[in-house]
Write a protein that holds these residues in place. Structure first.
Motif, PDB file in Angstrom:
ATOM      1  N   MET A   1      35.828  36.976  43.838  1.00 44.30           N
ATOM      2  CA  MET A   1      36.352  36.933  42.471  1.00 44.30           C
ATOM      3  C   MET A   1      35.793  38.098  41.675  1.00 44.30           C
ATOM      4  O   MET A   1      34.610  38.418  41.783  1.00 44.30           O
ATOM      5  CB  MET A   1      35.971  35.609  41.800  1.00 44.30           C
ATOM      6  N   ASN A   2      36.653  38.751  40.899  1.00 47.94           N
ATOM      7  CA  ASN A   2      36.242  39.853  40.052  1.00 47.94           C
ATOM      8  C   ASN A   2      35.615  39.290  38.785  1.00 47.94           C
ATOM      9  O   ASN A   2      36.313  38.790  37.897  1.00 47.94           O
ATOM     10  CB  ASN A   2      37.458  40.725  39.718  1.00 47.94           C
ATOM     11  N   SER A   3      34.288  39.381  38.688  1.00 52.30           N
ATOM     12  CA  SER A   3      33.602  38.766  37.545  1.00 52.30           C
ATOM     13  C   SER A   3      33.983  39.451  36.247  1.00 52.30           C
ATOM     14  O   SER A   3      34.112  38.799  35.204  1.00 52.30           O
ATOM     15  CB  SER A   3      32.083  38.802  37.762  1.00 52.30           C
ATOM     16  N   GLY A   5      36.894  40.898  35.518  1.00 54.88           N
ATOM     17  CA  GLY A   5      38.217  40.429  35.127  1.00 54.88           C
ATOM     18  C   GLY A   5      38.196  39.019  34.589  1.00 54.88           C
ATOM     19  O   GLY A   5      38.900  38.694  33.625  1.00 54.88           O
ATOM     20  N   SER A   6      37.381  38.156  35.188  1.00 54.66           N
ATOM     21  CA  SER A   6      37.260  36.772  34.715  1.00 54.66           C
ATOM     22  C   SER A   6      36.694  36.741  33.304  1.00 54.66           C
ATOM     23  O   SER A   6      37.155  35.969  32.446  1.00 54.66           O
ATOM     24  CB  SER A   6      36.361  35.970  35.657  1.00 54.66           C
ATOM     25  N   ARG A   7      35.713  37.581  33.068  1.00 56.85           N
ATOM     26  CA  ARG A   7      35.104  37.643  31.736  1.00 56.85           C
ATOM     27  C   ARG A   7      36.136  38.054  30.691  1.00 56.85           C
ATOM     28  O   ARG A   7      36.207  37.461  29.603  1.00 56.85           O
ATOM     29  CB  ARG A   7      33.934  38.625  31.746  1.00 56.85           C
ATOM     30  N   GLU A   8      36.941  39.051  31.010  1.00 55.40           N
ATOM     31  CA  GLU A   8      37.941  39.511  30.050  1.00 55.40           C
ATOM     32  C   GLU A   8      39.003  38.445  29.791  1.00 55.40           C
ATOM     33  O   GLU A   8      39.508  38.316  28.676  1.00 55.40           O
ATOM     34  CB  GLU A   8      38.584  40.805  30.557  1.00 55.40           C
ATOM     35  N   ARG A   9      39.354  37.680  30.822  1.00 56.09           N
ATOM     36  CA  ARG A   9      40.337  36.612  30.619  1.00 56.09           C
ATOM     37  C   ARG A   9      39.796  35.544  29.671  1.00 56.09           C
ATOM     38  O   ARG A   9      40.502  35.052  28.787  1.00 56.09           O
ATOM     39  CB  ARG A   9      40.721  35.986  31.966  1.00 56.09           C
ATOM     40  N   VAL A  10      38.533  35.190  29.869  1.00 56.59           N
ATOM     41  CA  VAL A  10      37.916  34.188  28.994  1.00 56.59           C
ATOM     42  C   VAL A  10      37.839  34.700  27.564  1.00 56.59           C
ATOM     43  O   VAL A  10      38.191  33.995  26.600  1.00 56.59           O
ATOM     44  CB  VAL A  10      36.512  33.809  29.514  1.00 56.59           C
TER      45      VAL A  10
END
Length: 217
Positions: A1-3, A5-10
Motif C-alpha cells: 500500500m502506498n502510504s 497516497g493513503s494519507r492524501e486520500r484521508v
C-alpha cells in the motif's frame, strides 16, 4: 500500500468535510460546552480517599496505609514478604523510602533490556495522581516514577500515593493535573486478561501483583 497516497486520500476527505465550515466558526475549545459534572456527587477528602481504597481493592490491588515516617519500614516489610532480592529504583525516588530495604537496587537506565528487567523482582515508584472513582493510579514518567517499562516488566509493583495531595475524585480532575506532553500510564489493578471462557490470568501485560501504599501526613 502506498502510504503517501493513503494519507492524501484521508486528508482530502477531511478537507471536503470541512469545506462548508464558516471561517468565523468558533474554535473547538470554545464550541464544545465544558459545563459537565467534574465529579459524581459531593465527598469530603476522607470519603474520597476511602473510595480510592475501595476501588483499588475491587481491582485486586493490595492496599496499605501508613504515616509518612512509617513508609521506609513498610516498604522493607512488603519487599521482604514478597521475597524480593532486587528492586528497580527510578530516578528521583526519595532515598529514605528504601532506607530500610536490604534488596539490591537496580537503577532505571536507558540501556536496560526487557530481559534484564524481567530478572528484577520488584519495582517501587511514586505516582502523578490517583483517581478515586475509577481506582486508577496514573504515572507520567516524572521524578520518582521512571520509564514506563520498569512498571510493566517486573512482576511486582509497589506504588506510593501521597494522601490527600495526589488523590482526586474523577478522571476529568486528573487530566487537569497532567502535562499533556508527557506519556502517561493509567493503571487500574494488576495486569490481567480473560480468555473466551472468562478464565482470568494475571501478569500477562504487566505486573502480576500491584501494591498501593496510601501515605498520610
Amino acid at each position: 500500500m502506498n502510504s503517501g497516497g493513503s494519507r492524501e486520500r484521508v486528508l482530502g476527505r477531511v478537507r471536503r468535510a470541512l469545506a462548508d465550515v464558516p471561517h468565523d466558526d468558533p474554535p473547538y475549545e470554545r464550541a464544545v460546552a465544558r459545563d459537565y459534572a467534574r465529579e459524581h456527587g459531593r465527598r469530603t477528602v476522607a470519603e474520597t480517599v476511602e473510595l480510592l481504597a475501595e476501588n483499588l481493592a475491587e481491582y485486586r490491588a493490595i492496599v496499605h496505609r501508613c504515616a509518612d515516617g512509617e513508609l521506609p519500614g513498610l516498604l522493607a516489610r512488603l519487599l521482604a514478604s514478597h521475597g524480593s532480592r532486587s528492586v528497580v529504583v527510578p530516578p528521583g525516588l526519595p532515598a529514605e523510602w528504601l532506607g530500610a530495604v536490604d534488596a539490591t537496587r537496580v537503577h532505571d537506565v536507558a540501556a536496560s533490556t526487557p530481559q534484564e528487567l524481567d530478572r528484577v523482582d520488584s519495582v517501587v515508584t511514586g505516582c502523578a495522581v490517583a483517581v478515586a472513582e475509577t481506582g486508577t493510579i496514573v504515572l507520567d514518567g516524572s521524578s520518582g516514577q521512571g520509564r514506563r517499562r520498569i512498571t510493566l516488566v517486573p512482576d511486582h509493583h509497589i506504588c506510593v500515593v501521597r494522601v490527600p495531595d495526589q488523590v482526586v475524585s474523577a478522571v476529568s480532575q486528573a487530566l487537569g493535573r497532567l502535562d499533556p506532553t508527557r506519556p502517561s500510564t493509567w493503571i487500574s489493578g494488576p495486569s490481567a486478561t480473560s480468555d473466551i471462557e472468562l478464565d482470568r490470568v494475571e501478569g500477562v501485560h504487566g505486573p502480576r501483583t500491584l501494591e498501593v501504599v496510601l501515605v498520610g501526613r
